[in-house]
Design a protein around this motif. Sequence first.
Motif, PDB file in Angstrom:
ATOM      1  N   LYS A   1      45.822  23.188 -32.263  1.00 45.96           N
ATOM      2  CA  LYS A   1      45.752  22.207 -31.190  1.00 45.96           C
ATOM      3  C   LYS A   1      44.898  21.026 -31.607  1.00 45.96           C
ATOM      4  O   LYS A   1      43.831  21.186 -32.173  1.00 45.96           O
ATOM      5  N   LEU A   2      45.398  19.831 -31.307  1.00 48.80           N
ATOM      6  CA  LEU A   2      44.643  18.608 -31.519  1.00 48.80           C
ATOM      7  C   LEU A   2      44.369  17.998 -30.156  1.00 48.80           C
ATOM      8  O   LEU A   2      45.246  17.945 -29.309  1.00 48.80           O
ATOM      9  N   SER A   3      43.167  17.546 -29.909  1.00 45.98           N
ATOM     10  CA  SER A   3      42.826  16.981 -28.606  1.00 45.98           C
ATOM     11  C   SER A   3      42.190  15.613 -28.752  1.00 45.98           C
ATOM     12  O   SER A   3      41.366  15.398 -29.642  1.00 45.98           O
ATOM     13  N   ILE A   4      42.599  14.694 -27.909  1.00 45.29           N
ATOM     14  CA  ILE A   4      41.946  13.397 -27.809  1.00 45.29           C
ATOM     15  C   ILE A   4      41.489  13.256 -26.362  1.00 45.29           C
ATOM     16  O   ILE A   4      42.307  13.257 -25.444  1.00 45.29           O
ATOM     17  N   LEU A   5      40.197  13.173 -26.121  1.00 50.39           N
ATOM     18  CA  LEU A   5      39.651  13.096 -24.776  1.00 50.39           C
ATOM     19  C   LEU A   5      39.155  11.677 -24.524  1.00 50.39           C
ATOM     20  O   LEU A   5      38.359  11.155 -25.296  1.00 50.39           O
ATOM     21  N   SER A   6      39.642  11.075 -23.484  1.00 54.98           N
ATOM     22  CA  SER A   6      39.203   9.720 -23.149  1.00 54.98           C
ATOM     23  C   SER A   6      39.366   9.511 -21.655  1.00 54.98           C
ATOM     24  O   SER A   6      40.462   9.272 -21.173  1.00 54.98           O
ATOM     25  N   HIS A   7      38.269   9.627 -20.913  1.00 57.73           N
ATOM     26  CA  HIS A   7      38.326   9.477 -19.469  1.00 57.73           C
ATOM     27  C   HIS A   7      38.172   8.018 -19.035  1.00 57.73           C
ATOM     28  O   HIS A   7      38.300   7.717 -17.864  1.00 57.73           O
ATOM     29  N   SER A   8      37.901   7.128 -19.977  1.00 54.97           N
ATOM     30  CA  SER A   8      37.580   5.755 -19.609  1.00 54.97           C
ATOM     31  C   SER A   8      38.782   4.831 -19.632  1.00 54.97           C
ATOM     32  O   SER A   8      38.668   3.681 -19.243  1.00 54.97           O
ATOM     33  N   VAL A   9      39.940   5.314 -20.090  1.00 57.98           N
ATOM     34  CA  VAL A   9      41.124   4.466 -20.161  1.00 57.98           C
ATOM     35  C   VAL A   9      42.250   5.108 -19.370  1.00 57.98           C
ATOM     36  O   VAL A   9      42.257   6.307 -19.122  1.00 57.98           O
ATOM     37  N   THR A  10      43.190   4.277 -18.959  1.00 57.58           N
ATOM     38  CA  THR A  10      44.332   4.775 -18.192  1.00 57.58           C
ATOM     39  C   THR A  10      45.585   4.882 -19.035  1.00 57.58           C
ATOM     40  O   THR A  10      46.578   5.422 -18.595  1.00 57.58           O
ATOM     41  N   CYS A  11      45.563   4.366 -20.224  1.00 53.88           N
ATOM     42  CA  CYS A  11      46.735   4.431 -21.094  1.00 53.88           C
ATOM     43  C   CYS A  11      46.284   4.847 -22.486  1.00 53.88           C
ATOM     44  O   CYS A  11      45.394   4.235 -23.066  1.00 53.88           O
ATOM     45  N   LEU A  12      46.872   5.895 -23.009  1.00 52.08           N
ATOM     46  CA  LEU A  12      46.494   6.413 -24.313  1.00 52.08           C
ATOM     47  C   LEU A  12      47.652   6.275 -25.285  1.00 52.08           C
ATOM     48  O   LEU A  12      48.787   6.578 -24.944  1.00 52.08           O
ATOM     49  N   SER A  13      47.372   5.801 -26.490  1.00 55.14           N
ATOM     50  CA  SER A  13      48.399   5.705 -27.509  1.00 55.14           C
ATOM     51  C   SER A  13      47.945   6.444 -28.758  1.00 55.14           C
ATOM     52  O   SER A  13      46.771   6.391 -29.134  1.00 55.14           O
ATOM     53  N   LEU A  14      48.880   7.130 -29.369  1.00 51.91           N
ATOM     54  CA  LEU A  14      48.603   7.859 -30.593  1.00 51.91           C
ATOM     55  C   LEU A  14      49.674   7.489 -31.603  1.00 51.91           C
ATOM     56  O   LEU A  14      50.857   7.603 -31.321  1.00 51.91           O
TER      57      LEU A  14
ATOM     58  N   GLN B   1      50.670   7.446 -20.024  1.00 52.08           N
ATOM     59  CA  GLN B   1      50.123   6.581 -18.983  1.00 52.08           C
ATOM     60  C   GLN B   1      48.842   7.126 -18.370  1.00 52.08           C
ATOM     61  O   GLN B   1      48.215   6.463 -17.554  1.00 52.08           O
ATOM     62  N   ASP B   2      48.457   8.329 -18.736  1.00 52.02           N
ATOM     63  CA  ASP B   2      47.235   8.902 -18.190  1.00 52.02           C
ATOM     64  C   ASP B   2      46.698   9.913 -19.199  1.00 52.02           C
ATOM     65  O   ASP B   2      47.455  10.504 -19.960  1.00 52.02           O
ATOM     66  N   GLY B   3      45.406  10.103 -19.232  1.00 52.08           N
ATOM     67  CA  GLY B   3      44.795  11.036 -20.174  1.00 52.08           C
ATOM     68  C   GLY B   3      44.051  12.109 -19.440  1.00 52.08           C
ATOM     69  O   GLY B   3      43.822  11.984 -18.265  1.00 52.08           O
ATOM     70  N   ASP B   4      43.660  13.136 -20.112  1.00 52.93           N
ATOM     71  CA  ASP B   4      43.520  13.389 -21.536  1.00 52.93           C
ATOM     72  C   ASP B   4      44.886  13.577 -22.213  1.00 52.93           C
ATOM     73  O   ASP B   4      45.859  13.914 -21.558  1.00 52.93           O
ATOM     74  N   LEU B   5      44.873  13.398 -23.534  1.00 56.34           N
ATOM     75  CA  LEU B   5      46.076  13.599 -24.312  1.00 56.34           C
ATOM     76  C   LEU B   5      45.852  14.787 -25.245  1.00 56.34           C
ATOM     77  O   LEU B   5      45.142  14.688 -26.236  1.00 56.34           O
ATOM     78  N   ASP B   6      46.428  15.929 -24.887  1.00 57.19           N
ATOM     79  CA  ASP B   6      46.346  17.137 -25.705  1.00 57.19           C
ATOM     80  C   ASP B   6      47.724  17.456 -26.255  1.00 57.19           C
ATOM     81  O   ASP B   6      48.720  17.370 -25.528  1.00 57.19           O
ATOM     82  N   TYR B   7      47.770  17.815 -27.532  1.00 58.61           N
ATOM     83  CA  TYR B   7      49.062  18.207 -28.081  1.00 58.61           C
ATOM     84  C   TYR B   7      48.896  19.318 -29.105  1.00 58.61           C
ATOM     85  O   TYR B   7      47.839  19.519 -29.691  1.00 58.61           O
ATOM     86  N   TYR B   8      49.978  20.057 -29.278  1.00 61.51           N
ATOM     87  CA  TYR B   8      50.000  21.218 -30.162  1.00 61.51           C
ATOM     88  C   TYR B   8      51.038  20.996 -31.245  1.00 61.51           C
ATOM     89  O   TYR B   8      52.146  20.529 -30.971  1.00 61.51           O
ATOM     90  N   MET B   9      50.677  21.374 -32.465  1.00 67.14           N
ATOM     91  CA  MET B   9      51.633  21.342 -33.570  1.00 67.14           C
ATOM     92  C   MET B   9      52.012  22.772 -33.908  1.00 67.14           C
ATOM     93  O   MET B   9      51.144  23.629 -34.092  1.00 67.14           O
ATOM     94  N   ILE B  10      53.305  23.041 -33.977  1.00 64.22           N
ATOM     95  CA  ILE B  10      53.806  24.395 -34.182  1.00 64.22           C
ATOM     96  C   ILE B  10      54.660  24.412 -35.435  1.00 64.22           C
ATOM     97  O   ILE B  10      55.713  23.762 -35.507  1.00 64.22           O
ATOM     98  N   LEU B  11      54.234  25.153 -36.439  1.00 62.46           N
ATOM     99  CA  LEU B  11      54.987  25.269 -37.682  1.00 62.46           C
ATOM    100  C   LEU B  11      56.030  26.357 -37.570  1.00 62.46           C
ATOM    101  O   LEU B  11      55.749  27.453 -37.075  1.00 62.46           O
ATOM    102  N   GLY B  12      57.250  26.078 -38.047  1.00 62.29           N
ATOM    103  CA  GLY B  12      58.331  27.052 -37.994  1.00 62.29           C
ATOM    104  C   GLY B  12      58.123  28.261 -38.902  1.00 62.29           C
ATOM    105  O   GLY B  12      57.609  29.280 -38.442  1.00 62.29           O
ATOM    106  N   PRO B  13      58.572  28.155 -40.131  1.00 66.82           N
ATOM    107  CA  PRO B  13      59.096  26.943 -40.777  1.00 66.82           C
ATOM    108  C   PRO B  13      60.552  26.614 -40.417  1.00 66.82           C
ATOM    109  O   PRO B  13      61.065  25.594 -40.841  1.00 66.82           O
ATOM    110  N   THR B  14      61.240  27.476 -39.633  1.00 72.68           N
ATOM    111  CA  THR B  14      62.599  27.165 -39.209  1.00 72.68           C
ATOM    112  C   THR B  14      62.571  26.650 -37.765  1.00 72.68           C
ATOM    113  O   THR B  14      61.602  26.856 -37.030  1.00 72.68           O
TER     114      THR B  14
END
Length: 296
Positions: A12-25, A127-140
């Motif tokens: 899991k990768l997490s980017i926490l930012s409560h001070s903005v309303t729009c998050l870009s990665l 359009q709203d944060g926090d932005l949490d995302y998960y990377m899942i390796l297959g490999p298929t």
Amino acid sequence: FPNPFSCQSWFKLSILSHSVTCLSLCFSSLNSDTSFLFFWKYSTSHINKQNHRIRLRPCDALGYDSKLTDPLYKHVPFYLTLVPLPTTSPIPTISYGLFYDTTAEVSFDLGKEVSAYHGPYRYVNSQDGDLDYYMILGPTIRQASLAYTNLLVGRSAPWPRYSLGYLASAMGYLEGPDSGLDKLLTWLDKCKKQYKIPCDLFHLSSGYSVDQQTGKRYVMEWNKTKFPNDIQSSLSTVFRQNGVRLTANIKPCLLTTHPRFNEVSSTQGFIKQYNNNNSNDKNEYQPLLVPFWSGG
């Protein structure tokens, strides 16, 4: 972070930012000329979403274009990437999934945008944060999909067998002077005898709940002009006798003019917006949601 191709399952990768309303990665695309992207959502056009831009915002896209319309109904911020590997590799391809844990409106640019100052890239805009995302390796692709459902979001209950058959629906069965039941029975007879189409399920569009005087749709209420009380009970029976089950459109909201609005409001049956000013009112956060919406 470690090389994703050396992971056993997911991280899991997490980017926490409560001070903005729009998050870009922004992140670089892996082998963008030959990779294939598959989106798990109601999505139009090609199955490979490489070089597409996709927006996730659940909406009732009535009459959508099967090639061009976006967004559509469901919010599923997860997609799979399939990357062909060199011929010297022990496996021909590798696959991974990215799941963004958010209910906010999200836009994905999967290589549609280009810039002379950067290599190929993809980005997601929430359009709203926090932005949490998960990377899942297959490999298929199969393994990545199973990890997504088994490890993160869970799997749905097995569907009833009849739900896998032909499902019919229509908005016009309440239009015109004749009753809704007459139109439905005419359709049922033609479907079975004239066209010989086996039908397992009929979806009652929200027109069955239209109030004849106001023209508004009142969930869990019948259009009593088109479906009088004696017809309501026979409708399901007639369809079941012909091997067709009924399912009804249910909207999880009540208009303020709904006949039962005051009743539901008095029993705290609505989900309410959090309000610190009413923190002493315990009933504010304990609505009787389950008994009402489950029909109990």
